[in-house]
Design a protein around this motif. Structure first.
Motif, PDB file in Angstrom:
ATOM      1  N   GLN A   1      31.160 -38.172   5.746  1.00 16.35           N
ATOM      2  CA  GLN A   1      31.784 -36.948   5.223  1.00 16.35           C
ATOM      3  C   GLN A   1      31.939 -37.166   3.727  1.00 16.35           C
ATOM      4  O   GLN A   1      32.413 -38.204   3.282  1.00 16.35           O
ATOM      5  CB  GLN A   1      33.128 -36.661   5.890  1.00 16.35           C
TER       6      GLN A   1
ATOM      7  N   THR B   1      30.504 -32.008   2.940  1.00  9.14           N
ATOM      8  CA  THR B   1      29.205 -32.125   3.593  1.00  9.14           C
ATOM      9  C   THR B   1      29.330 -33.186   4.682  1.00  9.14           C
ATOM     10  O   THR B   1      29.809 -34.281   4.409  1.00  9.14           O
ATOM     11  CB  THR B   1      28.108 -32.559   2.598  1.00  9.14           C
TER      12      THR B   1
ATOM     13  N   HIS C   1      26.447 -30.714  11.253  1.00 11.70           N
ATOM     14  CA  HIS C   1      25.867 -30.679   9.898  1.00 11.70           C
ATOM     15  C   HIS C   1      26.581 -29.658   9.013  1.00 11.70           C
ATOM     16  O   HIS C   1      25.966 -28.667   8.608  1.00 11.70           O
ATOM     17  CB  HIS C   1      24.367 -30.359   9.977  1.00 11.70           C
TER      18      HIS C   1
ATOM     19  N   ALA D   1      21.452 -29.586   3.508  1.00  5.93           N
ATOM     20  CA  ALA D   1      22.638 -30.162   2.848  1.00  5.93           C
ATOM     21  C   ALA D   1      22.346 -30.444   1.376  1.00  5.93           C
ATOM     22  O   ALA D   1      23.151 -30.125   0.493  1.00  5.93           O
ATOM     23  CB  ALA D   1      23.065 -31.442   3.570  1.00  5.93           C
TER      24      ALA D   1
ATOM     25  N   ASP E   1      28.285 -26.615  12.321  1.00  3.95           N
ATOM     26  CA  ASP E   1      29.027 -27.459  11.382  1.00  3.95           C
ATOM     27  C   ASP E   1      29.454 -28.797  11.985  1.00  3.95           C
ATOM     28  O   ASP E   1      29.594 -29.786  11.264  1.00  3.95           O
ATOM     29  CB  ASP E   1      30.286 -26.740  10.881  1.00  3.95           C
TER      30      ASP E   1
ATOM     31  N   ILE F   1      23.917 -28.329  -2.091  1.00  3.73           N
ATOM     32  CA  ILE F   1      24.587 -28.974  -3.229  1.00  3.73           C
ATOM     33  C   ILE F   1      23.833 -28.638  -4.523  1.00  3.73           C
ATOM     34  O   ILE F   1      24.428 -28.297  -5.536  1.00  3.73           O
ATOM     35  CB  ILE F   1      24.689 -30.499  -3.001  1.00  3.73           C
TER      36      ILE F   1
ATOM     37  N   ARG G   1      27.272 -35.321   7.687  1.00  2.00           N
ATOM     38  CA  ARG G   1      26.008 -35.700   8.326  1.00  2.00           C
ATOM     39  C   ARG G   1      26.321 -36.693   9.420  1.00  2.00           C
ATOM     40  O   ARG G   1      27.231 -37.514   9.255  1.00  2.00           O
ATOM     41  CB  ARG G   1      25.071 -36.392   7.330  1.00  2.00           C
TER      42      ARG G   1
ATOM     43  N   VAL H   1      27.693 -27.988   5.738  1.00  5.23           N
ATOM     44  CA  VAL H   1      27.126 -28.002   4.379  1.00  5.23           C
ATOM     45  C   VAL H   1      28.042 -27.198   3.455  1.00  5.23           C
ATOM     46  O   VAL H   1      28.856 -26.398   3.915  1.00  5.23           O
ATOM     47  CB  VAL H   1      25.695 -27.409   4.340  1.00  5.23           C
ATOM     48  N   VAL H   2      27.911 -27.404   2.163  1.00 11.55           N
ATOM     49  CA  VAL H   2      28.682 -26.594   1.217  1.00 11.55           C
ATOM     50  C   VAL H   2      28.042 -25.206   1.164  1.00 11.55           C
ATOM     51  O   VAL H   2      26.871 -25.044   1.531  1.00 11.55           O
ATOM     52  CB  VAL H   2      28.754 -27.276  -0.169  1.00 11.55           C
TER      53      VAL H   2
END
Lengths: 441, 441
Positions: A185, A287, A307, A357, A304, A361, A289, A309-310
């Protein structure tokens, strides 16, 4: 019995609710447990939710269960970015290479209710609200819950647990304690503050409705997404600490001063700025993974939970939606061997989620900094011209991500390849021109 | 009172016990809680522990509390690697650029007992064994424990919680649930199996005592570290799955066959091979990174809890030991402002722990694959020759890591710089030689 396991879906958010519909339509018995209240109960969470931008991937996944038209009816198409420079004057940057291409602004709540009601309508789907997941048994495929209304503990039927419980997934937390579960994270230095532009008294939008508005300010930015009823949901993305950050701008005076300096054209549109600012939290952006996305044939992660993501590519929900038909396809191909199904699902989806991801970013930098520059506008026009010239041999990365279902990782690879070819072609042209010049002289 | 907070140390492993001594000698009240039994009780965990190689960093940290000589007396110096090729014939590769440089093999248990007894001897240090950490209060600096002998729950005094509870730290797990805590756990595809080479009947070592023995086999390897009493602790590092892996080699026959094929010279030295193999687990190898290493002035992480690394550079314990004097130094400089102390500690240590994590993964490839090649031996000799020629202007990376206290990240930077200079010098020499040749011709 082993042919039709019960699916316990943890989470009735966007991914969870859509997966419940996919599994329910396939004939599986489905139990959906959700921490929050039933939207029908009227006890609604005041959201801290960036508006969603549903694009082709999400629409296709919704179409798979006949919900695309229903959802699009509640959405406002955004055909491009409307840039608000500090010095005033607007510029519009179309998203697509075709004028009709748009991403679709919709409130998370409206979309979620549509999905929950579609799930509720299926006879083999049972919804359980106010149930907080307290643990899972990864060997039997059961999940434990606390009924937050009655304080009773309940356990789901054995079968398969689908963790669709978001970025801070309880299901994933249980997997994290198992051997050889990779997990990360990673937080951005930036958080966000939700604000609002209300409609005109006649219910119309105060600024262009069919655009995603951006106030790019290099190290931070504000965006505004249209709602159907005339308002805009605004989000200020800024650093937690340092210059122009949440740590620096706190009092009413500081907020007023900051907005008047940085977003002078927005302030008159935001009559409730100070109240909104005071009342709304300043959440973080993470983020997530992990790998593997499953455990034996008993637990699998989705959206989520697998995965997070922003939000800067507007693809988080689209990606979660895309998981659902792929997971169902894998189950169809391998049932009753769920382990093989989840393995294939992970192989097909993980590399794409990883690619997204990184894209998300990267797009933050683009939105908050580059969209304000002339160079960037030139580049966007160049991309469009190249596509007109070369057709499908050149597709801008943004178009592949937002207006196609090319897997994210393939889109990234293809964009890289296109750029390499372009560089090579330019070099050949330059050498050719130099030779020609020599010959002419 | 605020001048002398109570320190609650969670974990009396290597880092925790040494930190207890540092803090205790400084006059702080220290409570140490350890999940395992008191070594004095005789209820000892049969370890799954790779022998440790204590080098300069660890020795310096031990010297800071007067324990260096005590520990080295229990250790066997290893002056280099003894390579066992499959086709037989041994080669010795010295570790240092000087013949007297050595890393020191010691059993984790022996080292831990030395530290625990030194901590126990301090009047202001209280040890509590059989206490499993069940949670912390990050606002008050208290930790909760379950006494596993009495099943009673206890809470530590308010103050500062030091999480020294290893790679799967309960203290860190609590921090992970707070906002903006970056965390990753990443597993190698390889695990390990501990085995044994017993001493000769007369108590002497069956193979060279002053070396770390390596059987490099490209995708896997076995190593053996000497113990004082004549035995060697062997560790087979191999993949969990695939060719030559734990998944493939399971039955007695498979094990015997695998060892006879891969480690023919070791088999006669390992009379208990099959029993050891059957009884010992096949644990995984994890790298843990996180940030920040502290919360307010109330919680701070140390050793593996903050930065678990894979064991291939022999630096995990050395790095944990190095944390202790740095943390004390930061506390001294900033007390009673613990937040500032922990902030400085994180700044000083995190980049070095990150550098070590990468070094340790890189060294696995070197040990299992490259040490077997002639090219590698040539490179090692070249490094030594360069050091003789250039003195301190050229220090091999291995020497900087194992035989100096240059911070890990600085060592990596310096090695990169040295290589760049070397490349430049070679290029200049080559051009010079070419010019000279032209002139001569």
């Amino acid at each position: 019995m082993s042919q039709t396991p019960t699916f316990t879906l943890v989470g009735a958010g966007l991914g969870g609710a859509l997966m419940a519909i996919y599994l329910g339509r396939e004939g599986y018995p489905v139990d959906v447990f959700e921490r929050r209240a039933d939207p029908q109960s009227g006890r609604i969470d005041a959201g801290r939710s960036i508006n969603l931008a549903i694009s082709v991937r999400g629409i296709e996944a919704l179409r798979g269960v006949g919900l695309a038209e229903d959802v699009l009816r509640r959405a406002v198409p955004m055909r491009g970015r409307m840039i608000h420079p500090m010095e005033g004057g607007l510029t519009f940057q179309p998203y697509g290479v075709r004028a009709d291409q748009a991403i679709n602004s919709i409130s998370r709540a409206a979309l979620n209710v549509t999905l929950i009601e579609a799930a509720r309508a299926l006879p083999n789907v049972r919804l359980h609200f106010d149930h907080k997941c307290t643990g899972i048994n990864p060997e039997t495929g059961q999940a434990q819950f606390l009924n937050t209304q009655t304080q009773q503990h309940v356990e789901s039927r054995p079968g398969v647990v689908v963790g669709a419980d978001g970025a801070f997934s309880a299901v994933r937390a249980a997997l994290q304690r198992l051997d050889r579960f990779d997990f990360s994270q990673s937080y951005l230095a930036h958080g966000y503050k939700e604000l609002c532009i209300p409609p005109n008294p006649d219910g119309s939008h105060r600024i262009e409705a069919n655009a995603l508005h951006i106030w790019p300010r290099k190290s931070f930015m504000m965006i505004a997404l249209p709602n159907l009823e005339g308002s805009f949901t605004c989000t200020l993305f800024w650093a937690h600490e340092g210059a122009n950050s949440a740590a620096e701008v706190r009092t009413d005076d500081e907020v007023r001063c900051f907005f008047e300096r940085m977003f002078p054209d927005a302030v008159p549109l935001m009559p409730t700025l100070l109240e909104d600012f005071r009342c709304n939290p300043n959440p973080s952006l993470v983020t997530v993974r992990c790998a593997p996305w499953h455990h034996l044939g008993k637990v699998v992660l989705l959206g989520d939970a697998a995965h997070a993501v922003v939000p800067f590519y507007g693809q988080g929900a689209n990606c979660a939606f895309e998981d659902c038909p792929v997971l169902l396809d894998c189950i169809r191909r391998h049932a009753p061997n769920m382990e093989a199904a989840f393995q294939e699902y992970t192989v097909r989806r993980k590399r794409n989620a990883d690619a997204l991801a990184d894209l998300a970013i990267g797009n933050f930098l683009e939105m908050r900094d580059k969209t304000g520059s002339k160079m960037f506008r030139l580049k966007k026009r160049g991309e469009k011209a190249l596509h007109k010239l070369l057709g499908s041999a050149y597709l801008p990365l943004y178009s592949m991500v937002s207006f196609s279902t090319i897997p994210y990782a393939d889109a990234v690879d293809r964009a890289r390849m296109q750029n390499r070819r372009l560089l090579l072609a330019s070099a050949i042209l330059a050498v050719g021109a130099a030779l020609l010049a020599t010959w002419v002289i």
